[in-house]
Design a protein around this motif. Sequence first.
Motif, PDB file in Angstrom:
ATOM      1  N   PRO A  23      -5.701 -19.520 -22.151  1.00 41.81           N
ATOM      2  CA  PRO A  23      -4.179 -19.527 -22.673  1.00 41.81           C
ATOM      3  C   PRO A  23      -4.259 -18.899 -23.991  1.00 41.81           C
ATOM      4  CG  PRO A  23      -5.232 -21.780 -21.778  1.00 41.81           C
ATOM      5  CD  PRO A  23      -6.160 -20.968 -21.786  1.00 41.81           C
ATOM      6  N   ALA A  24      -3.123 -17.930 -24.022  1.00 46.45           N
ATOM      7  CA  ALA A  24      -2.975 -17.352 -24.837  1.00 46.45           C
ATOM      8  C   ALA A  24      -1.763 -16.505 -24.940  1.00 46.45           C
ATOM      9  CB  ALA A  24      -3.962 -16.304 -25.343  1.00 46.45           C
ATOM     10  N   PHE A  25      -1.451 -15.636 -26.039  1.00 43.20           N
ATOM     11  CA  PHE A  25      -0.336 -14.847 -25.971  1.00 43.20           C
ATOM     12  C   PHE A  25      -0.312 -13.369 -25.098  1.00 43.20           C
ATOM     13  CE2 PHE A  25       3.274 -11.729 -27.341  1.00 43.20           C
ATOM     14  CZ  PHE A  25       4.324 -12.558 -27.104  1.00 43.20           C
ATOM     15  N   GLY A  26      -1.675 -13.289 -25.379  1.00 37.63           N
ATOM     16  CA  GLY A  26      -2.149 -11.862 -24.864  1.00 37.63           C
ATOM     17  C   GLY A  26      -2.917 -11.260 -25.616  1.00 37.63           C
ATOM     18  N   PHE A  27      -3.409 -10.024 -25.326  1.00 39.48           N
ATOM     19  CA  PHE A  27      -4.197  -8.987 -26.261  1.00 39.48           C
ATOM     20  C   PHE A  27      -3.457  -7.700 -26.629  1.00 39.48           C
ATOM     21  CE2 PHE A  27      -5.871  -8.297 -21.998  1.00 39.48           C
ATOM     22  CZ  PHE A  27      -6.112  -6.916 -21.933  1.00 39.48           C
ATOM     23  N   LEU A  28      -3.776  -6.949 -27.709  1.00 38.00           N
ATOM     24  CA  LEU A  28      -3.670  -5.614 -27.936  1.00 38.00           C
ATOM     25  C   LEU A  28      -4.635  -4.927 -27.986  1.00 38.00           C
ATOM     26  CD1 LEU A  28      -0.609  -6.343 -30.596  1.00 38.00           C
ATOM     27  CD2 LEU A  28      -0.417  -5.753 -28.231  1.00 38.00           C
ATOM     28  N   VAL A  29      -4.736  -3.554 -27.950  1.00 42.81           N
ATOM     29  CA  VAL A  29      -5.712  -2.566 -27.799  1.00 42.81           C
ATOM     30  C   VAL A  29      -5.510  -1.633 -28.816  1.00 42.81           C
ATOM     31  CG1 VAL A  29      -7.329  -0.933 -26.594  1.00 42.81           C
ATOM     32  CG2 VAL A  29      -6.011  -2.891 -25.473  1.00 42.81           C
ATOM     33  N   GLU A  88      -7.706  -1.824 -15.444  1.00 39.62           N
ATOM     34  CA  GLU A  88      -8.130  -2.041 -16.725  1.00 39.62           C
ATOM     35  C   GLU A  88      -8.127  -3.757 -16.886  1.00 39.62           C
ATOM     36  OE1 GLU A  88      -8.780  -0.277 -19.461  1.00 39.62           O
ATOM     37  OE2 GLU A  88      -8.799   1.206 -18.162  1.00 39.62           O
ATOM     38  N   ILE A  89      -7.011  -4.297 -16.010  1.00 43.70           N
ATOM     39  CA  ILE A  89      -6.837  -5.782 -15.938  1.00 43.70           C
ATOM     40  C   ILE A  89      -8.075  -6.368 -15.513  1.00 43.70           C
ATOM     41  CG2 ILE A  89      -5.962  -7.720 -14.973  1.00 43.70           C
ATOM     42  CD1 ILE A  89      -4.447  -6.733 -17.285  1.00 43.70           C
ATOM     43  N   LYS A  90      -8.617  -5.828 -14.237  1.00 42.55           N
ATOM     44  CA  LYS A  90      -9.692  -6.646 -13.679  1.00 42.55           C
ATOM     45  C   LYS A  90     -11.084  -6.232 -14.484  1.00 42.55           C
ATOM     46  CE  LYS A  90      -7.977  -6.691  -8.960  1.00 42.55           C
ATOM     47  NZ  LYS A  90      -8.216  -7.065  -7.672  1.00 42.55           N
ATOM     48  N   THR A  91     -10.928  -5.186 -15.097  1.00 39.10           N
ATOM     49  CA  THR A  91     -12.188  -4.875 -16.127  1.00 39.10           C
ATOM     50  C   THR A  91     -12.422  -5.874 -17.230  1.00 39.10           C
ATOM     51  OG1 THR A  91     -12.366  -2.577 -15.067  1.00 39.10           O
ATOM     52  CG2 THR A  91     -13.677  -3.244 -17.306  1.00 39.10           C
ATOM     53  N   ILE A  92     -11.234  -6.097 -18.016  1.00 34.79           N
ATOM     54  CA  ILE A  92     -11.243  -6.482 -19.106  1.00 34.79           C
ATOM     55  C   ILE A  92     -11.230  -8.133 -19.022  1.00 34.79           C
ATOM     56  CG2 ILE A  92      -9.880  -6.981 -21.245  1.00 34.79           C
ATOM     57  CD1 ILE A  92      -8.721  -4.435 -21.074  1.00 34.79           C
ATOM     58  N   LEU A  93     -10.386  -8.511 -18.063  1.00 30.62           N
ATOM     59  CA  LEU A  93     -10.085 -10.153 -17.856  1.00 30.62           C
ATOM     60  C   LEU A  93     -11.132 -10.587 -16.647  1.00 30.62           C
ATOM     61  CD1 LEU A  93      -6.313 -10.349 -18.222  1.00 30.62           C
ATOM     62  CD2 LEU A  93      -8.026 -11.019 -19.868  1.00 30.62           C
ATOM     63  N   LYS A  94     -12.019  -9.663 -15.974  1.00 29.61           N
ATOM     64  CA  LYS A  94     -12.900 -10.125 -15.201  1.00 29.61           C
ATOM     65  C   LYS A  94     -12.270 -10.817 -14.085  1.00 29.61           C
ATOM     66  CE  LYS A  94     -16.900  -9.844 -18.253  1.00 29.61           C
ATOM     67  NZ  LYS A  94     -16.044  -9.335 -19.382  1.00 29.61           N
ATOM     68  N   ILE A  95     -10.993 -10.202 -13.443  1.00 24.07           N
ATOM     69  CA  ILE A  95     -10.386 -10.850 -12.568  1.00 24.07           C
ATOM     70  C   ILE A  95     -10.676 -10.196 -11.096  1.00 24.07           C
ATOM     71  CG2 ILE A  95      -8.070 -11.318 -11.553  1.00 24.07           C
ATOM     72  CD1 ILE A  95      -7.107 -11.562 -14.240  1.00 24.07           C
ATOM     73  N   ASN A 132      -9.011   4.265 -27.745  1.00 23.25           N
ATOM     74  CA  ASN A 132      -8.516   5.419 -26.833  1.00 23.25           C
ATOM     75  C   ASN A 132      -8.517   4.836 -25.321  1.00 23.25           C
ATOM     76  OD1 ASN A 132      -8.028   7.926 -26.433  1.00 23.25           O
ATOM     77  ND2 ASN A 132     -10.233   8.655 -25.706  1.00 23.25           N
ATOM     78  N   SER A 133      -7.618   3.881 -25.496  1.00 26.22           N
ATOM     79  CA  SER A 133      -7.502   3.080 -24.030  1.00 26.22           C
ATOM     80  C   SER A 133      -6.300   3.534 -23.486  1.00 26.22           C
ATOM     81  CB  SER A 133      -7.202   1.660 -23.968  1.00 26.22           C
ATOM     82  OG  SER A 133      -6.951   0.900 -23.015  1.00 26.22           O
ATOM     83  N   PRO A 134      -6.147   3.523 -21.998  1.00 25.64           N
ATOM     84  CA  PRO A 134      -4.641   3.854 -21.400  1.00 25.64           C
ATOM     85  C   PRO A 134      -3.714   2.954 -21.684  1.00 25.64           C
ATOM     86  CG  PRO A 134      -6.268   3.173 -19.656  1.00 25.64           C
ATOM     87  CD  PRO A 134      -7.011   3.228 -21.119  1.00 25.64           C
ATOM     88  N   ILE A 135      -4.305   1.816 -22.056  1.00 23.20           N
ATOM     89  CA  ILE A 135      -2.989   0.553 -22.072  1.00 23.20           C
ATOM     90  C   ILE A 135      -2.968   0.264 -23.753  1.00 23.20           C
ATOM     91  CG2 ILE A 135      -3.790  -0.314 -19.865  1.00 23.20           C
ATOM     92  CD1 ILE A 135      -5.057  -2.774 -21.298  1.00 23.20           C
ATOM     93  N   LEU A 136      -1.509  -0.172 -23.870  1.00 25.13           N
ATOM     94  CA  LEU A 136      -1.354  -0.653 -25.439  1.00 25.13           C
ATOM     95  C   LEU A 136      -1.867  -2.178 -25.496  1.00 25.13           C
ATOM     96  CD1 LEU A 136       2.253   0.916 -25.511  1.00 25.13           C
ATOM     97  CD2 LEU A 136       0.087   1.876 -26.591  1.00 25.13           C
ATOM     98  N   GLY A 155       0.827   3.517 -22.413  1.00 23.95           N
ATOM     99  CA  GLY A 155       1.539   4.882 -22.956  1.00 23.95           C
ATOM    100  C   GLY A 155       1.978   4.614 -24.367  1.00 23.95           C
ATOM    101  N   GLY A 156       3.512   4.821 -24.635  1.00 21.54           N
ATOM    102  CA  GLY A 156       4.007   4.734 -25.912  1.00 21.54           C
ATOM    103  C   GLY A 156       3.721   6.010 -26.479  1.00 21.54           C
ATOM    104  N   ARG A 157       3.438   6.217 -27.571  1.00 23.09           N
ATOM    105  CA  ARG A 157       3.380   7.274 -28.449  1.00 23.09           C
ATOM    106  C   ARG A 157       2.291   8.474 -27.920  1.00 23.09           C
ATOM    107  NH1 ARG A 157       2.075  11.183 -30.243  1.00 23.09           N
ATOM    108  NH2 ARG A 157       1.961  12.261 -32.136  1.00 23.09           N
TER     109      ARG A 157
END
Length: 473
Positions: free
Chosen positions: A335-341, A396-403, A346-350, A372-374
Amino acid sequence: MAAILGGGLGGLSTGYYLLKNNISNNNNLKLLLLEATDYCGGWIKSIKTKDYIFEQGPRTIRPRGTVGLNTLNMIQDLGLSEHISAIKPDHPAAKNRMIYVNNTLHLLPSSLKGIFQKSEPFSKPLIYAVLNDLLSPQKELKDDSIYNFVERRFGKEIADYAVAPMICGICAGDAKEISVKFLMRSLFEYEQNDGGVIKGVLKSLFKTKNQEEIVLSELAKRAVEEKWNVYSIKGGLEIIPTVMKQYLKENNVDLQLNSKVEELEFIDSSLVNVKKGNGEVLPANHVYSSIPSHALAKLVSKQHPELSKLLSDIPFVTVGIVNLYFSTQKPLITPAFGFLVPPIENSPILGVVFDSCCIPDQKGTVLTVMLGGRWFIEKFGSDITKEKLLEIAVKEIKTILKIDESVAAHHVNILHKCIPQYVIGHYERVGEIREYISCNNLPISLVGSSYDGVGINDVIYSAKTQVEEDVNK
């Protein structure tokens, strides 16, 4: 007649405040709102099913400060108080915010006690950043990047792991380019005027604060008393522009959808011809432009190329939004707001927002991935498909959050040139734009995210202040 360009939040808010001033001053001002698409609400769009809500744009609103309380006043006035879902200080979404560094999720300190303890990825307790500011010399500047300022005052780690990802989350931008005045104007002024941030903060404690007075609605008072962190709208944030649009229609605003404007022809200080794409010409006494600055630049380029150039110089970025729904009832996230990178990863996600923790009435797990973004073109090129973005986001989600679970539903959107970038010198540029308009007596006012702040509260307050300024001339 006053013409409003754009049916996003800025245009709708302009109509709302013009009506409020109209009623209070017993005027009979005719209002026309022109929206190029078939939808009012701009980037605020909600997809609602019985199991989940996908927010394609903003999803939560901060109630802080004058601008935040002003939004709550408007929400109550529109009859939306019962739709509010508040996140209070003890909620996991308020306490738990993470960053992803070195292939690991790290919880950021969220209490006073936390700044005295060493926590990864920081090599020292954050109290050392305070000492760094006290020992660092003053550097006199007119403006600076927010990254340079924070690195100078508080150290490189704070710039890399706290501020740089925060800028990614707020405006999908590069902290090394964004003006320090965007988020830290008062801190920058402390450095310039008092020699350091901490010194300035301490001096300010003994000064009389000239805060703008605002009459608080019952809803705003409740937000202050209960110390709301953020809030969302039950049923999706899109309810706000939907109700605003209805309010305008009920008050006889001529709301024209699918009405693209091709040119603005300024006749004199109280007449402008609004030329539509179908050849129709609508005379107006005043125009309120809430459309992006680059779009307005095209409308004024024939008569006012200098103004067009200034408007075009405000950069924008493109963001990919991937909404994911996992139907399992098994907990998939902390449980959290989320995460930033942080950009240095040098990740493809923000970053990723844990919507099922932040937004009520969600079944299963709902996540929103921002990409993406900038760095959108740099990472994905100019012809990336939605299918490819989905593939990248899921990986990315499955790797980071191990889903391991499969995605039950998804939605992908590419928001082209959706967020303006307040790069170094932005506020001076906006000053030049408004000075040009004033010196040439052009009957046009500028509102919205291109000029006065990129958040929901900023856009609404931009409309309020501009309307009141015009009314009081």
